[in-house]
Design a protein around this motif. Structure first.
Motif, mmCIF file in Angstrom:
data_model
loop_
_atom_site.group_PDB
_atom_site.id
_atom_site.type_symbol
_atom_site.label_atom_id
_atom_site.label_comp_id
_atom_site.label_asym_id
_atom_site.label_seq_id
_atom_site.Cartn_x
_atom_site.Cartn_y
_atom_site.Cartn_z
ATOM 1 N N SER B 158 0.832 -1.188 0.000
ATOM 2 C CA SER B 158 0.000 0.000 0.000
ATOM 3 C C SER B 158 0.867 1.238 0.000
ATOM 4 O O SER B 158 1.695 1.416 0.880
ATOM 5 C CB SER B 158 -0.900 -0.013 1.227
ATOM 6 O OG SER B 158 -1.508 1.247 1.378
ATOM 7 N N GLY B 159 0.649 2.090 -0.993
ATOM 8 C CA GLY B 159 1.363 3.362 -1.048
ATOM 9 C C GLY B 159 1.052 4.193 0.180
ATOM 10 O O GLY B 159 1.835 5.029 0.599
ATOM 11 N N CYS B 160 -0.118 3.921 0.761
ATOM 12 C CA CYS B 160 -0.577 4.693 1.917
ATOM 13 C C CYS B 160 0.390 4.532 3.086
ATOM 14 O O CYS B 160 0.547 5.425 3.898
ATOM 15 C CB CYS B 160 -1.961 4.221 2.314
ATOM 16 S SG CYS B 160 -2.722 5.208 3.605
ATOM 17 N N LEU B 161 1.015 3.374 3.160
ATOM 18 C CA LEU B 161 1.865 3.120 4.322
ATOM 19 C C LEU B 161 3.344 3.109 3.954
ATOM 20 O O LEU B 161 4.163 2.593 4.675
ATOM 21 C CB LEU B 161 1.474 1.790 4.968
ATOM 22 C CG LEU B 161 0.097 1.817 5.612
ATOM 23 C CD1 LEU B 161 -0.336 0.418 6.014
ATOM 24 C CD2 LEU B 161 0.061 2.736 6.808
#
Lengths: 441, 277, 123
Positions: B158-161
């Motif tokens: 996940s790019g989010c993390l």
């Protein structure tokens, strides 16, 4: 380009103008009677119950009704006015009035959604019914759960309901948010604000970091000698580099972040003393203590039998139907949808996919191929916004970020870029609330 | 009272031994691979993940492990493959536990050796998992019997993390230890140990495109009053800043020593006194 | 004032099956195309641009913009160009196929610019 007229007609029909017959003719000669919505006997009058009136549930109810006005859609939500978690940090920072975060259900009612302000207490998945707190039973053909999160009161030593009165979590908008705001206002200049952040997964991955940013803004403008300590059970967090750049640029050394490897994981809370103890035994004292504790799916998910051992809800990626219980869909923070984050944006996106999937299922059709998008805005200062975006599809049977898409705002972007993202954040909030509740902020 | 002291001594011997061990393992793996290709097929046995993974089946050497008694605790899904919490535990005394990851660049995660009954066979650590895969644990009892278990874990990207540059809060090889200095004889307590170290896999590229040299804290040793209690061999699949949580019930007072050894020979030592009531 | 949503909501049914059928041919066009129905595809834009493509300033209002203009702009985003004041659009459009972008451009160009014109535009 044979599809042009179809797209165009459908777009118009979406707005409620097109004639049913002309539309069907464009679609390969199916008789109006054979279609879902106005005609199909399979779905005519079918009952869909949606539990939870937040970003996921309200969106699902609204889109179901827009898709097929013939459906009986009941939305169960205890609150008459729903306050969003997104942007509560801006309220804490003084950039936003709390009332601007509240949304009612008038527009959903106008659309024909039967909004019932009651707590769903139990689900009978075999008998297909929901029991309300008053004992009333609501039958359903399809059930959509958007239960959000519950705090795990047993997961962090010393942090129970009583402790949350002294050291608020403020991870659900409402009384807890006000409590934290009052404590921050009462704190003397030069005090220390400590935020305890949990391990993954939890609601709103960038939330703790936006929160300390906003509180730093409040301190900078009102109590500039104060300090912020962020104790984290993780070594990496959402938009980490961007947050840290922003903290340095706007707040100097006011914010100190201690990650897992620096002994940032808190294992015990003493709310009376506003003290926390870390894994390796370091004690930290706070003047205002904000504990974001471990979480799990909202309790009704467990009652419905859709949770697994982790406390979260496994779903079939394509349509967010429960992996464990038939005719039940689950969306939002309660689900195991990684790599999609537990964000209001994703709950809204999942609500739409589930509206299409449930309507299709009632019409005897397979769920359409889904696509989800997510943009998480975080506002570090009044003119300083950052984003992380992602486009998600089902790839090899699992939800995955589309390779080459998504990502975070560029490091080292100019002030104009940051200012634009802060402006876009406010416009985004307005748009998603309109898309979810039909309300105009 | 606890006092920390770091000793840094380069021991070339360690490195040679390490290389030698690797050579032996590679040879073994090659042998097993040949067997798998040309040996008699056993469809039922091939179903088990430890039978399919050459490194694990080489260790078992034909033995049929018991599939109860050993447990692996892992999340079902992890957003961050760089640090996945893992706990392995046996319900009976064991001499050694081996951990493997079936789809990492190299399968070995760690080897835990229980040298004394004062340390219980329950260890928590944090591991790197490159992708969704099975994690395997094998344990051998004193009489040579094997226990085995495996767990499927899903790793999502996940790019989010996405993580930022590793923040260098502490200097490398700085130990952190939590052990009770005073406890009842035979009372069970937790012992936590962590050391700051990047655990360079040798697979990572630096900003200038060159490969960062492999450099690991490859050994950990625990002793009390000069009695060795526990040893661990750590591989590249152990997360940066290696973390270990042990359960122990000390029976003698004395000096508690924790020693970490980098594969280049650099050492860190933590000493404290344990008194028993 | 808040416009009543009633007139622009689907007074007549949005015939779901037909929406789904439209997805069918798309999947046959090229391997990278997905058969997401246009309404669902477009719904992913609504989180920022509003349910009917009328975004709140400064997010662009995309309802009723000319097809060619939308197509040109979305394609540029998809190619990594950051036009105008866009920040997040290149990152999002990188996740869509060329065919999907055509569908989106067509969809939003077909929507009325204001809710008031919705009734006039519809046949």
């Amino acid at each position: 380009m044979t599809r042009t007229p179809i797209d165009r007609r459908q777009a118009l029909r979406w707005l409620g103008g097109a004639g049913a017959a002309s539309l069907l003719a464009a679609c390969g000669g199916r008789a109006p009677e054979a279609s879902a919505g106005t005609g199909n006997t399979a779905s005519r009058g079918a009952r869909v119950v949606v539990i939870g009136g937040g970003f996921g549930g309200a969106t699902a109810a609204r889109y179901l009704k827009r898709l097929d006005p013939g459906l009986h859609v009941t939305l169960l939500e205890p609150a008459e006015r729903f306050y969003t978690c997104p942007f509560t940090n801006l309220y804490l920072g003084g950039l936003r009035e709390f009332e601007s975060l509240g949304h009612d259900y008038q527009q959903l009612r106008r659309l024909g959604v039967n909004v019932v302000h009651a707590l769903a207490e139990d689900v009978d998945p075999v008998g297909h019914s929901v029991t309300l707190a008053g004992g009333e039973r609501l039958p359903y053909d399809r059930l959509i759960l958007s239960p959000g999160i519950d705090i795990r009161w047993d997961a962090l030593e010393g942090y129970d309901r009583a402790a949350a009165e002294l050291a608020p979590h403020a991870w659900k908008a409402g009384a807890q948010t006000h409590r934290l705001k009052r404590q921050l206002e009462a704190m003397e200049d030069g005090g220390t604000f400590v935020l305890v952040a949990p391990a993954n997964p939890f609601r709103c991955p960038p939330g703790p970091y936006e929160r300390v940013s906003q509180i730093a803004h409040y301190f900078k403008t009102h109590k500039p000698r104060s300090k912020i300590l962020l104790l984290d059970a993780k070594d990496a967090f959402s938009k980490q580099g961007l947050f840290m750049d922003g903290w340095r640029e706007l707040y100097g050394d006011m914010i100190e972040w201690v990650g897992l490897s620096g002994d940032g994981r808190v294992v015990r809370v003493d709310a009376d003393r506003l003290e926390v103890e870390t894994e390796f035994g370091t004690l930290h004292r706070a003047d205002v203590l904000n504990v974001v504790p471990p979480q799990r799916a909202g309790f009704i998910a467990e009652r419905a039998g859709v949770t697994d051992a982790s406390g979260w809800v496994p779903v079939n990626p394509r349509d967010f139907s429960s992996a464990q219980v038939e005719d039940v869909y689950v969306i939002g923070d309660a689900t195991e949808a990684a790599p999609m984050p537990k964000s209001g944006f994703c709950a809204n996106a999942q609500g739409k996919v589930v509206a299409f999937a449930a309507a299709a299922s009632l019409a005897g059709d397979p769920a359409p191929e889904p696509v989800w998008a997510n943009t998480c805005y975080s506002v570090i200062g009044p003119d300083y916004g950052i984003t992380v975006a992602g486009v998600y599809r089902v790839i090899d049977g699992q939800i995955a970020e589309v390779p080459g898409s998504g990502g975070v705002s560029p490091r080292g972007a100019d002030a104009g870029f940051r200012r634009r993202e802060a402006r876009y954040a406010a416009a985004w909030y307005q748009a998603i609330c309109e898309d979810t509740w039909g309300t105009v902020v | 009272m606890k006092h920390l002291r770091r000793e840094q001594a380069l021991t070339a011997v360690t490195r040679e031994r390490f290389v030698l061990t690797r050579t032996v393992i590679v040879a073994l793996l090659a042998g097993v691979a040949l067997l798998a290709l040309f040996g008699p097929a056993d469809a039922a046995a091939a179903e088990r993940p430890w039978q399919r993974l050459p490194a694990a089946s080489a260790l078992l050497d034909g033995a049929q492990p018991t599939v109860t008694g050993l447990t692996l605790e892992l999340p079902l899904v992890s957003d961050d493959g760089a640090a996945v919490a893992l706990t392995v535990a046996a319900d009976r005394p064991v001499d050694v536990i081996h951990l493997f990851a079936t789809r990492n660049p190299a399968p070995e995660i760690a080897v835990f050796r229980f040298l004394d009954a004062q340390v219980h066979p329950r260890v928590a650590t944090r591991v790197r998992l490159n992708e969704s895969q099975q994690v395997i644990a094998l344990a051998r009892t004193a009489d040579g019997h094997w226990l085995a278990t495996s767990r499927e874990i899903r790793i999502t990207v996940s790019g989010c993390l996405a993580r930022a540059d590793a923040p260098g809060a502490d200097a490398e090889m700085t130990p952190r230890v939590r052990a009770p200095s005073r406890l009842g004889r035979g009372e069970t307590a937790e012992l936590l140990a962590m050391i700051t170290h990047p655990m360079e896999t040798g697979l990572r590229e630096a900003a200038d495109g060159t490969r960062v040299t492999r450099r690991l804290v490859s050994r950990f040793e625990l002793s009390l009053a000069d009695t060795p209690l526990f040893k661990a061999e750590l591989y590249a699949a152990v997360s940066a800043n290696p973390f270990l949580r042990l359960q122990w019930a000390p029976t003698t007072p004395g000096e508690l020593q924790l020693r970490w050894v980098e594969d280049g020979g650099r050492e860190a030592l933590d000493r404290s006194d344990i008194t028993l009531r | 004032m808040t416009p009543s949503p009633a007139p622009r909501m689907p007074a007549i049914g949005l015939l779901l099956s037909s929406l789904l059928i439209v997805g069918g041919p798309a999947s046959a066009q090229s391997p990278e195309d997905h058969s997401t129905p246009p309404a669902l595809l477009a719904a992913a834009c609504a989180n920022c641009h509003g349910s009917d493509g009328r975004g709140a300033w400064p997010i662009a209002s995309i309802a009723g913009r000319p097809y060619t203009e939308l197509l040109r702009q979305l394609t540029a985003y998809r190619n990594g160009e950051s036009l105008d004041d866009a920040t997040v659009m290149p990152r999002l459009m990188a996740g869509y196929s060329a065919t999907e972008i055509e569908t989106l451009a067509r969809w939003f160009s077909s929507l009325p610019v204001t809710p008031e014109t919705a009734a006039e535009t519809t046949p």
